[in-house]
Design a protein around this motif. Sequence first.
Motif, PDB file in Angstrom:
ATOM      1  N   MET A 169     113.697  59.359  81.419  1.00 55.14           N
ATOM      2  CA  MET A 169     114.342  60.067  80.313  1.00 55.14           C
ATOM      3  C   MET A 169     114.147  59.277  79.028  1.00 55.14           C
ATOM      4  O   MET A 169     114.445  58.088  78.965  1.00 55.14           O
ATOM      5  CB  MET A 169     115.833  60.239  80.584  1.00 55.14           C
ATOM      6  N   ARG A 170     113.616  59.935  78.001  1.00 51.94           N
ATOM      7  CA  ARG A 170     113.405  59.310  76.706  1.00 51.94           C
ATOM      8  C   ARG A 170     114.310  59.967  75.671  1.00 51.94           C
ATOM      9  O   ARG A 170     114.641  61.145  75.776  1.00 51.94           O
ATOM     10  CB  ARG A 170     111.948  59.426  76.290  1.00 51.94           C
ATOM     11  N   LEU A 171     114.695  59.188  74.665  1.00 50.42           N
ATOM     12  CA  LEU A 171     115.569  59.668  73.606  1.00 50.42           C
ATOM     13  C   LEU A 171     114.815  59.619  72.287  1.00 50.42           C
ATOM     14  O   LEU A 171     114.306  58.573  71.896  1.00 50.42           O
ATOM     15  CB  LEU A 171     116.834  58.806  73.528  1.00 50.42           C
ATOM     16  N   ARG A 172     114.758  60.759  71.615  1.00 51.63           N
ATOM     17  CA  ARG A 172     114.042  60.854  70.346  1.00 51.63           C
ATOM     18  C   ARG A 172     115.033  61.015  69.200  1.00 51.63           C
ATOM     19  O   ARG A 172     115.923  61.872  69.256  1.00 51.63           O
ATOM     20  CB  ARG A 172     113.073  62.030  70.358  1.00 51.63           C
ATOM     21  N   PHE A 173     114.886  60.183  68.157  1.00 46.83           N
ATOM     22  CA  PHE A 173     115.709  60.308  66.961  1.00 46.83           C
ATOM     23  C   PHE A 173     114.855  59.907  65.758  1.00 46.83           C
ATOM     24  O   PHE A 173     114.176  58.888  65.771  1.00 46.83           O
ATOM     25  CB  PHE A 173     116.964  59.429  67.045  1.00 46.83           C
ATOM     26  N   GLY A 174     114.876  60.759  64.725  1.00 53.30           N
ATOM     27  CA  GLY A 174     114.033  60.503  63.564  1.00 53.30           C
ATOM     28  C   GLY A 174     112.582  60.375  63.983  1.00 53.30           C
ATOM     29  O   GLY A 174     112.060  61.227  64.709  1.00 53.30           O
ATOM     30  N   ASP A 175     111.926  59.300  63.557  1.00 53.75           N
ATOM     31  CA  ASP A 175     110.533  59.070  63.952  1.00 53.75           C
ATOM     32  C   ASP A 175     110.432  58.077  65.102  1.00 53.75           C
ATOM     33  O   ASP A 175     109.371  57.494  65.330  1.00 53.75           O
ATOM     34  CB  ASP A 175     109.703  58.584  62.753  1.00 53.75           C
ATOM     35  N   CYS A 176     111.542  57.881  65.838  1.00 50.17           N
ATOM     36  CA  CYS A 176     111.585  56.910  66.929  1.00 50.17           C
ATOM     37  C   CYS A 176     111.719  57.594  68.285  1.00 50.17           C
ATOM     38  O   CYS A 176     112.310  58.672  68.397  1.00 50.17           O
ATOM     39  CB  CYS A 176     112.763  55.956  66.747  1.00 50.17           C
ATOM     40  N   VAL A 177     111.171  56.940  69.309  1.00 50.08           N
ATOM     41  CA  VAL A 177     111.362  57.348  70.701  1.00 50.08           C
ATOM     42  C   VAL A 177     111.801  56.117  71.481  1.00 50.08           C
ATOM     43  O   VAL A 177     111.111  55.091  71.475  1.00 50.08           O
ATOM     44  CB  VAL A 177     110.073  57.936  71.311  1.00 50.08           C
ATOM     45  N   PHE A 178     112.946  56.219  72.142  1.00 48.23           N
ATOM     46  CA  PHE A 178     113.516  55.114  72.921  1.00 48.23           C
ATOM     47  C   PHE A 178     113.347  55.431  74.392  1.00 48.23           C
ATOM     48  O   PHE A 178     113.811  56.468  74.876  1.00 48.23           O
ATOM     49  CB  PHE A 178     114.995  54.945  72.571  1.00 48.23           C
ATOM     50  N   ASP A 179     112.670  54.552  75.110  1.00 47.58           N
ATOM     51  CA  ASP A 179     112.420  54.739  76.540  1.00 47.58           C
ATOM     52  C   ASP A 179     113.101  53.605  77.300  1.00 47.58           C
ATOM     53  O   ASP A 179     112.552  52.506  77.423  1.00 47.58           O
ATOM     54  CB  ASP A 179     110.917  54.732  76.818  1.00 47.58           C
ATOM     55  N   PRO A 180     114.325  53.824  77.817  1.00 49.33           N
ATOM     56  CA  PRO A 180     115.057  52.735  78.479  1.00 49.33           C
ATOM     57  C   PRO A 180     114.408  52.282  79.778  1.00 49.33           C
ATOM     58  O   PRO A 180     114.474  51.103  80.126  1.00 49.33           O
ATOM     59  CB  PRO A 180     116.442  53.343  78.719  1.00 49.33           C
ATOM     60  N   ALA A 181     113.768  53.199  80.510  1.00 50.41           N
ATOM     61  CA  ALA A 181     113.145  52.833  81.783  1.00 50.41           C
ATOM     62  C   ALA A 181     111.969  51.883  81.559  1.00 50.41           C
ATOM     63  O   ALA A 181     111.804  50.896  82.283  1.00 50.41           O
ATOM     64  CB  ALA A 181     112.692  54.086  82.530  1.00 50.41           C
ATOM     65  N   ALA A 182     111.160  52.167  80.552  1.00 51.27           N
ATOM     66  CA  ALA A 182     110.008  51.317  80.241  1.00 51.27           C
ATOM     67  C   ALA A 182     110.374  50.168  79.315  1.00 51.27           C
ATOM     68  O   ALA A 182     109.530  49.323  79.027  1.00 51.27           O
ATOM     69  CB  ALA A 182     108.899  52.162  79.601  1.00 51.27           C
ATOM     70  N   ARG A 183     111.627  50.164  78.839  1.00 53.82           N
ATOM     71  CA  ARG A 183     112.100  49.170  77.874  1.00 53.82           C
ATOM     72  C   ARG A 183     111.163  49.118  76.663  1.00 53.82           C
ATOM     73  O   ARG A 183     110.677  48.053  76.256  1.00 53.82           O
ATOM     74  CB  ARG A 183     112.243  47.788  78.512  1.00 53.82           C
ATOM     75  N   GLU A 184     110.963  50.303  76.091  1.00 56.18           N
ATOM     76  CA  GLU A 184     110.078  50.417  74.934  1.00 56.18           C
ATOM     77  C   GLU A 184     110.737  51.228  73.827  1.00 56.18           C
ATOM     78  O   GLU A 184     111.494  52.166  74.097  1.00 56.18           O
ATOM     79  CB  GLU A 184     108.753  51.095  75.316  1.00 56.18           C
TER      80      GLU A 184
END
Length: 214
Positions: free
Chosen positions: A1-16
């Motif tokens: 599961m990835r979280l997108r906000f503004g021009d960012c994408v947060f991927d907690p599983a991949a720690r990216e």
Amino acid sequence: MRLRFGDCVFDPAARELWRSGRRVRVPPKAFELLAVLLQNRPQPLAQARLRDTLWPDAHVGYTSLARVVSEVRLAVGDTARGARVIRTVPCFGYAFAAPVVVEAGGEAEAPACALVAGDREFRLPEGETLVGRGPECGLRLSSAQVSRVHAHLQVSGQRATVEDRHSKNGTWVNEARIVDRVELQDGDEVVFGTYRAVFRPSGPLGSTRTGTPR
């Protein structure tokens, strides 16, 4: 599961963390802070709780947390003065303030419950959320007609209720000023003072009911 906000994408599983299509280097403590603020959005978290989360076995001062917050803001392109993502709650702590889209398998998923106001979507976390202008509120509305603590929302799965907290200008659901706790239905218009929003439990927004509070 990835979280997108503004021009960012947060991927907690991949720690990216990706920003504008490029991977951003984020220090471990900053990554952990961003994760916990995202997980609890839009609720503000106290500085003491954040310090205990980041440094569970050590005693650190206020400057250590402030430094990590600055690292997070740098990574997501935020600033303290014009904070769009990490909001400072004076004399309390910090909160994640940007709208978020949850992605799974490359396809966007709507949040379980949300209030939609124009082009803004306020995700409603499970449990209790206070609505108002005060720093203690998880959902803060910038309107002079909204009381410091205006209303109380309770979310359980895809069900939500709203209750007025003795506000000056009242809380309205579909043109009726509420006096007791009301369960919200898909497409209900909720007005806090004069701030209008539409309730969405899940999926695409249904028909929107409009009206003017009396």
